[in-house]
Write a protein that holds these residues in place. Structure first.
Motif, PDB file in Angstrom:
ATOM      1  N   SER A  60     -25.945  69.524  68.028  1.00 54.65           N
ATOM      2  CA  SER A  60     -25.527  69.285  66.642  1.00 54.65           C
ATOM      3  C   SER A  60     -25.561  70.568  65.809  1.00 54.65           C
ATOM      4  CB  SER A  60     -26.431  68.240  65.979  1.00 54.65           C
ATOM      5  OG  SER A  60     -26.293  66.993  66.595  1.00 54.65           O
ATOM      6  N   ASN A  61     -24.737  70.583  64.772  1.00 54.35           N
ATOM      7  CA  ASN A  61     -24.712  71.711  63.845  1.00 54.35           C
ATOM      8  C   ASN A  61     -26.080  71.865  63.168  1.00 54.35           C
ATOM      9  OD1 ASN A  61     -24.314  72.988  61.097  1.00 54.35           O
ATOM     10  ND2 ASN A  61     -22.258  73.260  61.949  1.00 54.35           N
ATOM     11  N   PRO A  62     -26.608  73.095  63.101  1.00 47.94           N
ATOM     12  CA  PRO A  62     -27.924  73.313  62.460  1.00 47.94           C
ATOM     13  C   PRO A  62     -28.010  72.769  61.042  1.00 47.94           C
ATOM     14  CG  PRO A  62     -27.237  75.288  63.620  1.00 47.94           C
ATOM     15  CD  PRO A  62     -26.073  74.343  63.657  1.00 47.94           C
ATOM     16  N   GLU A  63     -26.884  72.816  60.297  1.00 44.77           N
ATOM     17  CA  GLU A  63     -26.907  72.312  58.919  1.00 44.77           C
ATOM     18  C   GLU A  63     -27.091  70.806  58.872  1.00 44.77           C
ATOM     19  OE1 GLU A  63     -26.908  73.766  55.831  1.00 44.77           O
ATOM     20  OE2 GLU A  63     -27.359  75.549  57.010  1.00 44.77           O
ATOM     21  N   LEU A  64     -26.491  70.089  59.857  1.00 43.82           N
ATOM     22  CA  LEU A  64     -26.664  68.634  59.907  1.00 43.82           C
ATOM     23  C   LEU A  64     -28.134  68.276  60.172  1.00 43.82           C
ATOM     24  CD1 LEU A  64     -23.527  67.531  61.977  1.00 43.82           C
ATOM     25  CD2 LEU A  64     -23.909  67.245  59.524  1.00 43.82           C
ATOM     26  N   ILE A  65     -28.745  69.034  61.072  1.00 46.78           N
ATOM     27  CA  ILE A  65     -30.161  68.804  61.390  1.00 46.78           C
ATOM     28  C   ILE A  65     -31.023  69.094  60.169  1.00 46.78           C
ATOM     29  CG2 ILE A  65     -32.092  69.582  62.818  1.00 46.78           C
ATOM     30  CD1 ILE A  65     -29.988  70.200  65.019  1.00 46.78           C
ATOM     31  N   LYS A  66     -30.742  70.192  59.517  1.00 41.89           N
ATOM     32  CA  LYS A  66     -31.504  70.584  58.331  1.00 41.89           C
ATOM     33  C   LYS A  66     -31.374  69.532  57.229  1.00 41.89           C
ATOM     34  CE  LYS A  66     -31.635  74.142  54.730  1.00 41.89           C
ATOM     35  NZ  LYS A  66     -31.074  75.440  54.271  1.00 41.89           N
ATOM     36  N   ASN A  67     -30.161  69.042  56.991  1.00 41.35           N
ATOM     37  CA  ASN A  67     -29.924  68.077  55.916  1.00 41.35           C
ATOM     38  C   ASN A  67     -30.620  66.745  56.178  1.00 41.35           C
ATOM     39  OD1 ASN A  67     -28.377  69.897  54.477  1.00 41.35           O
ATOM     40  ND2 ASN A  67     -26.428  69.169  55.308  1.00 41.35           N
ATOM     41  N   ILE A  86     -30.463  58.098  65.804  1.00 36.36           N
ATOM     42  CA  ILE A  86     -30.120  59.226  64.936  1.00 36.36           C
ATOM     43  C   ILE A  86     -28.910  59.923  65.550  1.00 36.36           C
ATOM     44  CG2 ILE A  86     -30.872  61.414  63.930  1.00 36.36           C
ATOM     45  CD1 ILE A  86     -33.740  60.566  64.326  1.00 36.36           C
ATOM     46  N   PRO A  87     -27.824  60.125  64.806  1.00 39.60           N
ATOM     47  CA  PRO A  87     -26.622  60.755  65.357  1.00 39.60           C
ATOM     48  C   PRO A  87     -26.747  62.278  65.442  1.00 39.60           C
ATOM     49  CG  PRO A  87     -26.263  60.232  63.064  1.00 39.60           C
ATOM     50  CD  PRO A  87     -27.634  59.698  63.410  1.00 39.60           C
ATOM     51  N   LEU A  88     -27.810  62.734  66.103  1.00 39.88           N
ATOM     52  CA  LEU A  88     -28.039  64.162  66.279  1.00 39.88           C
ATOM     53  C   LEU A  88     -28.425  64.437  67.721  1.00 39.88           C
ATOM     54  CD1 LEU A  88     -30.276  64.894  63.144  1.00 39.88           C
ATOM     55  CD2 LEU A  88     -27.849  65.466  63.383  1.00 39.88           C
ATOM     56  N   THR A  89     -28.001  65.580  68.247  1.00 40.38           N
ATOM     57  CA  THR A  89     -28.397  66.008  69.590  1.00 40.38           C
ATOM     58  C   THR A  89     -28.700  67.502  69.545  1.00 40.38           C
ATOM     59  OG1 THR A  89     -26.187  66.688  70.360  1.00 40.38           O
ATOM     60  CG2 THR A  89     -26.751  64.342  70.563  1.00 40.38           C
ATOM     61  N   ASP A  90     -29.066  68.061  70.686  1.00 42.70           N
ATOM     62  CA  ASP A  90     -29.357  69.494  70.734  1.00 42.70           C
ATOM     63  C   ASP A  90     -28.097  70.338  70.579  1.00 42.70           C
ATOM     64  OD1 ASP A  90     -28.186  68.919  73.143  1.00 42.70           O
ATOM     65  OD2 ASP A  90     -29.838  69.665  74.383  1.00 42.70           O
ATOM     66  N   ILE A 117     -31.590  60.609  75.171  1.00 44.58           N
ATOM     67  CA  ILE A 117     -30.642  61.519  74.528  1.00 44.58           C
ATOM     68  C   ILE A 117     -29.270  61.286  75.158  1.00 44.58           C
ATOM     69  CG2 ILE A 117     -30.086  63.922  74.013  1.00 44.58           C
ATOM     70  CD1 ILE A 117     -33.045  64.588  74.410  1.00 44.58           C
ATOM     71  N   LYS A 118     -28.347  60.806  74.345  1.00 42.12           N
ATOM     72  CA  LYS A 118     -26.984  60.554  74.809  1.00 42.12           C
ATOM     73  C   LYS A 118     -26.014  61.443  74.049  1.00 42.12           C
ATOM     74  CE  LYS A 118     -28.067  55.772  76.069  1.00 42.12           C
ATOM     75  NZ  LYS A 118     -27.680  54.336  75.954  1.00 42.12           N
ATOM     76  N   GLU A 119     -24.754  61.379  74.416  1.00 41.57           N
ATOM     77  CA  GLU A 119     -23.748  62.263  73.815  1.00 41.57           C
ATOM     78  C   GLU A 119     -23.597  62.032  72.324  1.00 41.57           C
ATOM     79  OE1 GLU A 119     -19.997  62.297  75.702  1.00 41.57           O
ATOM     80  OE2 GLU A 119     -20.774  62.949  77.651  1.00 41.57           O
ATOM     81  N   ASP A 120     -23.800  60.782  71.852  1.00 40.61           N
ATOM     82  CA  ASP A 120     -23.582  60.486  70.443  1.00 40.61           C
ATOM     83  C   ASP A 120     -24.863  60.596  69.605  1.00 40.61           C
ATOM     84  OD1 ASP A 120     -24.717  58.308  71.691  1.00 40.61           O
ATOM     85  OD2 ASP A 120     -23.717  56.826  70.412  1.00 40.61           O
ATOM     86  N   GLY A 121     -26.018  60.812  70.268  1.00 43.72           N
ATOM     87  CA  GLY A 121     -27.228  60.949  69.479  1.00 43.72           C
ATOM     88  C   GLY A 121     -28.484  60.580  70.262  1.00 43.72           C
ATOM     89  N   ILE A 122     -29.548  60.376  69.530  1.00 44.04           N
ATOM     90  CA  ILE A 122     -30.860  60.067  70.099  1.00 44.04           C
ATOM     91  C   ILE A 122     -31.173  58.588  69.869  1.00 44.04           C
ATOM     92  CG2 ILE A 122     -33.333  60.579  69.981  1.00 44.04           C
ATOM     93  CD1 ILE A 122     -32.545  63.282  68.795  1.00 44.04           C
ATOM     94  N   TYR A 123     -31.657  57.930  70.923  1.00 41.08           N
ATOM     95  CA  TYR A 123     -32.006  56.520  70.842  1.00 41.08           C
ATOM     96  C   TYR A 123     -33.498  56.344  71.096  1.00 41.08           C
ATOM     97  CZ  TYR A 123     -27.026  55.360  71.023  1.00 41.08           C
ATOM     98  OH  TYR A 123     -25.681  55.251  70.738  1.00 41.08           O
ATOM     99  N   LEU A 124     -34.103  55.471  70.347  1.00 38.24           N
ATOM    100  CA  LEU A 124     -35.501  55.107  70.571  1.00 38.24           C
ATOM    101  C   LEU A 124     -35.541  54.242  71.820  1.00 38.24           C
ATOM    102  CD1 LEU A 124     -38.342  55.334  69.308  1.00 38.24           C
ATOM    103  CD2 LEU A 124     -37.884  53.196  68.114  1.00 38.24           C
ATOM    104  N   LYS A 125     -36.353  54.665  72.792  1.00 39.22           N
ATOM    105  CA  LYS A 125     -36.394  53.960  74.061  1.00 39.22           C
ATOM    106  C   LYS A 125     -37.182  52.671  73.910  1.00 39.22           C
ATOM    107  CE  LYS A 125     -36.870  54.988  78.961  1.00 39.22           C
ATOM    108  NZ  LYS A 125     -37.244  56.015  79.950  1.00 39.22           N
ATOM    109  N   GLU A 139     -38.100  58.733  61.699  1.00 42.07           N
ATOM    110  CA  GLU A 139     -36.679  58.666  61.323  1.00 42.07           C
ATOM    111  C   GLU A 139     -35.939  57.656  62.195  1.00 42.07           C
ATOM    112  OE1 GLU A 139     -33.545  60.203  58.779  1.00 42.07           O
ATOM    113  OE2 GLU A 139     -35.733  60.431  58.744  1.00 42.07           O
ATOM    114  N   LEU A 140     -36.260  57.636  63.483  1.00 46.51           N
ATOM    115  CA  LEU A 140     -35.652  56.662  64.391  1.00 46.51           C
ATOM    116  C   LEU A 140     -36.021  55.233  63.988  1.00 46.51           C
ATOM    117  CD1 LEU A 140     -36.232  58.513  67.778  1.00 46.51           C
ATOM    118  CD2 LEU A 140     -33.998  57.786  66.901  1.00 46.51           C
TER     119      LEU A 140
END
Length: 279
Positions: free
Chosen positions: A237-244, A231-235, A268-276, A223-224
């Motif tokens: 994030s709302n479960p529904e956003l992750i599911k969708n 990806i604009p998701l973090t730990d 892992i940053k405040e706005d999401g996950i970045y591929l290193k 996905e990254l």
């Protein structure tokens, strides 16, 4: 013995006006009509054919492949409903008959139905039944916990989605474990999550426990890569956003990103996950 409702590998015995006569080792014979005769053949060759009764109740062979054979489940379209019952398209010239007594709900022309195909021992005709549960048995299980299994989505319930497991057993995917759209008749791979008292099978569409960390980590990496490394998701994030977005639970998501973080593959940053970026 020639098996009606199944595939048979038979020897070409002789070429006649109506077609080829095929036979088995027990001297049983069946006609392969001219319309199915291959362009090139020799007496003594073997052919893989499907055997069933034609519209005149004669046993014949065909090289066409049906959508369903004896002992299987499949979604079939209803072509016609008569005073005798419903006739379903199963990919051959003759339609598959489903009597009214074998219909879980009255069938309608043009509708699609999940059915089981079985051989009527009296008439030797293939027959369909949409009362699929009666062909499933959990008394003697052939699966164990954590086994990968083939599943067919059967019907919804208040608890989740009922499924057919390995063409033999009934199982259930609970609502909390469904992270993608499922429709009756869908064929998927699943995992036996738990075996409850009474041999009730809990099925998961993902792998269980530590087994699901790597596949889901790979999914997040893909996905990254498909989204320019972000990806604009973090730990949090709302479960529904992750599911969708990822079709997985928040718990699974957190385990997966934890694995990727430990391997120094992501930030892992405040706005999401970045591929290193790899050095």
């Amino acid at each position: 013995m020639i098996q009606i409702g199944d595939y048979n590998t038979l020897e070409i015995l002789r070429d006649t006006e109506p077609g080829l006569f095929l036979g088995d080792d027990d001297n049983n014979e069946v006609l392969l009509p001219n319309r199915y005769v291959p362009e090139h053949f020799e007496i003594g060759d073997t052919l893989k054919v499907f055997v069933y009764l034609d519209n005149e109740e004669r046993i014949i062979a065909t090289t066409d492949e049906p959508y369903i054979k004896k002992g299987e489940f499949a979604m079939l379209r209803c072509n016609e409903v008569t005073k005798f019952g419903a006739f379903l398209d199963f990919g051959l010239v003759k339609e598959l008959f489903c009597p009214f007594k074998e219909q879980a709900f009255p069938m309608k022309k043009g509708g699609w139905y999940l059915v089981h195909c079985y051989l009527d021992e009296v008439t030797e005709r293939l027959v369909a039944s949409s009362k699929t549960n009666r062909f499933l048995d959990n008394k003697d299980l052939t699966v164990s916990q954590f086994d990968q299994v083939d599943i067919i989505v059967s019907h919804p319930s208040d608890l989740g989605m009922n499924v057919i497991v390995n063409n033999k057993h009934s199982g259930l995917i609970y609502k909390d474990n469904i992270y993608q759209d499922l429709s009756v008749g869908d064929k998927l791979k699943g995992i036996v999550k738990k075996i409850r008292p009474g041999n009730k099978l809990d099925i998961s569409l993902g792998q269980i426990g530590y087994r699901n960390i790597e596949p889901n980590a790979d999914k997040i990496m893909q996905e990254l890569q498909d989204n320019s490394g972000f990806i604009p998701l973090t730990d949090k994030s709302n479960p529904e956003l992750i599911k969708n977005q990822l079709q997985m639970s928040k718990k699974t998501f957190k385990k997966a990103i934890g694995t990727l973080y430990k391997k120094k593959l992501i930030e892992i940053k405040e706005d999401g996950i970045y591929l290193k970026t790899q050095d």
